[in-house]
Design a protein around this motif. Sequence first.
Motif, short mmCIF file in Angstrom:
data_model
loop_
_atom_site.label_atom_id
_atom_site.label_comp_id
_atom_site.label_asym_id
_atom_site.label_seq_id
_atom_site.Cartn_x
_atom_site.Cartn_y
_atom_site.Cartn_z
N ILE A 414 0.84 -1.05 0.10
CA ILE A 414 -0.42 -0.02 0.01
C ILE A 414 0.54 1.66 -0.10
CG2 ILE A 414 -0.31 0.38 2.26
CD1 ILE A 414 -3.44 0.82 2.02
N ALA A 415 0.67 1.98 -0.88
CA ALA A 415 1.20 3.52 -1.31
C ALA A 415 0.62 4.78 -1.21
CB ALA A 415 2.34 3.02 -2.12
N ASP A 416 1.06 5.81 -0.96
CA ASP A 416 0.64 6.55 -1.15
C ASP A 416 0.63 7.35 -2.36
OD1 ASP A 416 0.74 9.93 -2.29
OD2 ASP A 416 0.45 10.04 -0.06
N ALA A 417 -1.10 7.12 -3.31
CA ALA A 417 -0.62 7.34 -5.33
C ALA A 417 0.27 8.29 -5.13
CB ALA A 417 -2.53 6.87 -5.21
N GLU A 418 -0.06 9.56 -4.58
CA GLU A 418 0.84 10.57 -5.53
C GLU A 418 2.44 10.05 -5.47
OE1 GLU A 418 -0.85 14.27 -5.81
OE2 GLU A 418 -2.82 13.97 -5.46
N ALA A 419 2.29 9.78 -4.35
CA ALA A 419 3.93 9.75 -3.88
C ALA A 419 4.75 8.42 -4.38
CB ALA A 419 4.56 10.07 -2.22
N VAL A 420 3.75 7.47 -4.82
CA VAL A 420 4.23 6.12 -5.42
C VAL A 420 2.93 5.36 -6.64
CG1 VAL A 420 4.48 3.95 -5.07
CG2 VAL A 420 5.19 5.67 -3.14
N PRO A 421 3.55 6.38 -7.93
CA PRO A 421 2.67 6.28 -8.43
C PRO A 421 2.68 5.23 -9.07
CG PRO A 421 4.05 8.02 -9.35
CD PRO A 421 4.14 8.00 -7.76
N ASP A 422 3.70 4.23 -9.36
CA ASP A 422 4.10 3.49 -9.96
C ASP A 422 4.51 2.30 -9.04
OD1 ASP A 422 6.65 4.52 -8.84
OD2 ASP A 422 8.01 4.07 -10.06
N LEU A 423 3.41 2.11 -8.13
CA LEU A 423 3.61 0.93 -6.90
C LEU A 423 3.69 -1.17 -7.74
CD1 LEU A 423 3.74 0.18 -4.76
CD2 LEU A 423 1.13 -0.51 -4.77
N ASP A 424 2.75 -0.70 -9.30
CA ASP A 424 2.82 -1.85 -10.12
C ASP A 424 4.47 -2.32 -9.88
OD1 ASP A 424 0.59 -2.23 -9.51
OD2 ASP A 424 0.26 -1.37 -11.90
N HIS A 425 5.19 -1.68 -10.71
CA HIS A 425 6.46 -1.77 -10.74
C HIS A 425 7.40 -2.02 -9.31
CE1 HIS A 425 7.00 1.80 -14.62
NE2 HIS A 425 5.74 0.41 -14.78
N LEU A 426 7.17 -1.16 -8.42
CA LEU A 426 7.79 -2.85 -7.12
C LEU A 426 6.73 -3.44 -7.00
CD1 LEU A 426 9.38 -1.71 -4.57
CD2 LEU A 426 7.55 -1.64 -3.24
N ALA A 427 5.38 -4.44 -7.44
CA ALA A 427 5.89 -5.04 -6.77
C ALA A 427 5.67 -6.45 -7.53
CB ALA A 427 4.01 -5.25 -7.49
N GLU A 428 6.61 -5.65 -9.14
CA GLU A 428 7.21 -6.84 -10.61
C GLU A 428 9.00 -6.88 -9.58
OE1 GLU A 428 7.16 -4.61 -13.97
OE2 GLU A 428 4.98 -4.78 -14.16
N ALA A 429 9.17 -5.72 -9.07
CA ALA A 429 10.35 -5.72 -8.90
C ALA A 429 10.31 -6.70 -7.38
CB ALA A 429 10.47 -4.84 -8.42
N LEU A 430 9.96 -7.21 -6.57
CA LEU A 430 9.49 -8.19 -6.03
C LEU A 430 9.57 -9.30 -6.29
CD1 LEU A 430 9.39 -8.34 -2.11
CD2 LEU A 430 7.08 -7.85 -2.74
N ARG A 431 9.13 -9.51 -7.16
CA ARG A 431 8.76 -10.62 -7.81
C ARG A 431 10.15 -11.86 -8.74
NH1 ARG A 431 4.16 -8.97 -9.85
NH2 ARG A 431 1.92 -9.55 -9.41
N ALA A 432 10.51 -10.75 -9.13
CA ALA A 432 11.94 -10.75 -9.64
C ALA A 432 13.08 -11.22 -9.03
CB ALA A 432 12.20 -9.57 -10.64
N GLU A 433 13.19 -10.30 -7.93
CA GLU A 433 14.09 -9.78 -6.70
C GLU A 433 14.08 -11.14 -6.11
OE1 GLU A 433 17.00 -9.99 -3.90
OE2 GLU A 433 16.41 -8.66 -5.51
N ILE A 434 12.82 -12.00 -5.72
CA ILE A 434 12.36 -13.14 -4.90
C ILE A 434 13.05 -14.72 -5.94
CG2 ILE A 434 11.18 -15.28 -4.44
CD1 ILE A 434 9.53 -12.77 -2.78
N ALA A 435 12.77 -14.29 -7.76
CA ALA A 435 13.51 -15.63 -8.40
C ALA A 435 14.95 -15.13 -8.65
CB ALA A 435 12.97 -14.95 -9.58
N GLU A 436 15.22 -14.38 -8.26
CA GLU A 436 16.88 -14.39 -8.27
C GLU A 436 17.58 -14.63 -6.75
OE1 GLU A 436 20.88 -10.95 -9.14
OE2 GLU A 436 18.96 -10.69 -9.06
#
Length: 445
Positions: A414-436
């Motif tokens: 959960i994020a401030d929508a204006e401060a973090v408009p790219d929260l979906d990118h963080l979710a993708e980074a989390l998936r990639a990080e666990i795989a690595e």
Amino acid sequence: MTSDLLAPLDLAFWNIESDRHPMHLGALGIFAADSPGAARHAAELLATRSVAVPGLRMRIRDAWPPFGGAVRAEDAHFDPARHVHLACVARDFHAAAGELMERPLNRARPPWEVHVLPDEDGTSFAVLFKFHHALADGLRALTLAAGVMDPLPEAAPRRPKPAPAPATGPGPRVPDLAGTLDLLRRRVGEVGQALDIGASVALATLGFLDTAPALTADATGTRRTAGVVVDIDDIHRIRKGTGGTVNDVLIAAVAGALRRWLTGRGESGDGVRPRALIPVSRRRPRDAHPGGNRLSGYLIRLPVAEPDPLERLRLVRTAMDRNKEAGPNRGAGAVALLADHVPPVGHRLGGPVVAQAARLLFDILVTSVPLPGIGLRLGGCPLTAVYPFAPLAQGQSLAVAVSTYRGNVHYGLIADAEAVPDLDHLAEALRAEIAELGEAADGAR
């Protein structure tokens, strides 16, 4: 009419809230629908069952005499229709959840809501639970939510334990000198503990500049949510290859995801060591006081600046071990315990000031919310996924909550929508990080 006085930490959560910074936690559950009318049926069940859950009928009102305290009191006019809402068709459950998490709860009523969200084709529906943090912590919220789900299969009855023999000793006595001195020593110890925590908090604020601008942007009160699902077997494989705990792996993955995300935004992760608050429940089984919050916490530096995933995990494990050795009642992470040393009027008058200070104490919240291992259902429809959402305090741009359910780990972002408009990118980074991280752990064996 039943009522009970709010504990100091509950009172603190109640008083630091504002319209732009609501202090409620949430959970988005996804259910497989068995019919086109499953969502409507679920909403009807939730409304009917909520009446029978005592904790859901409790509102919070000022105590009398008015010295700043508050009590939970049963709402004589409780109406489930004011708390359970059937929404229109939702094309994106997380987009809808973000908008609903923005809205403060009505403080004149029992502070909780449920929103049922049908999908477009009728094959699934979502249920968003919202509970004010003054009403419940994560474990208490789980108990309240379980009260409106389908009944779980009954376990085999246990043989009752024999009743204890009645006491035959002398009755109550006036405290003797030794007892009085022992009480005094405990009070002095509590003061010393408060001073120790306060000093640790002051030292923690010195590292305020080690964080990233994305985590310290001015908050706007808007909300955006996202979710990530990971196979728990992948997490266990990493843990077995590297040591430590499952929680160490989950926290290290957040650190690595933040590094990836910052790089993708064109910001460097070098030198970034955000302070993560890791809440620790002090609730015990068969707690005599089931309501309210029983929380402390650990404060660690997330090793975002470290480029190697296995070294990040080692650093997280070392920091968590150090916190566990000290215990949850010491250090800057135990700041919640200071609420016990503040009189009610102090919470009432100082709430706005404390709310603004959250940004100085930590940069990101990373919390774990346990769920039962058995499958949950609502109206016969199975719960297939659940994303927990932590409260986002004033000045905080991002919070991460984690739950394990039915063989999967669910990250709720959960994020401030204006401060973090790219929260979906963080979710993708989390998936990639666990795989690595998994590949690195396999290669290290």
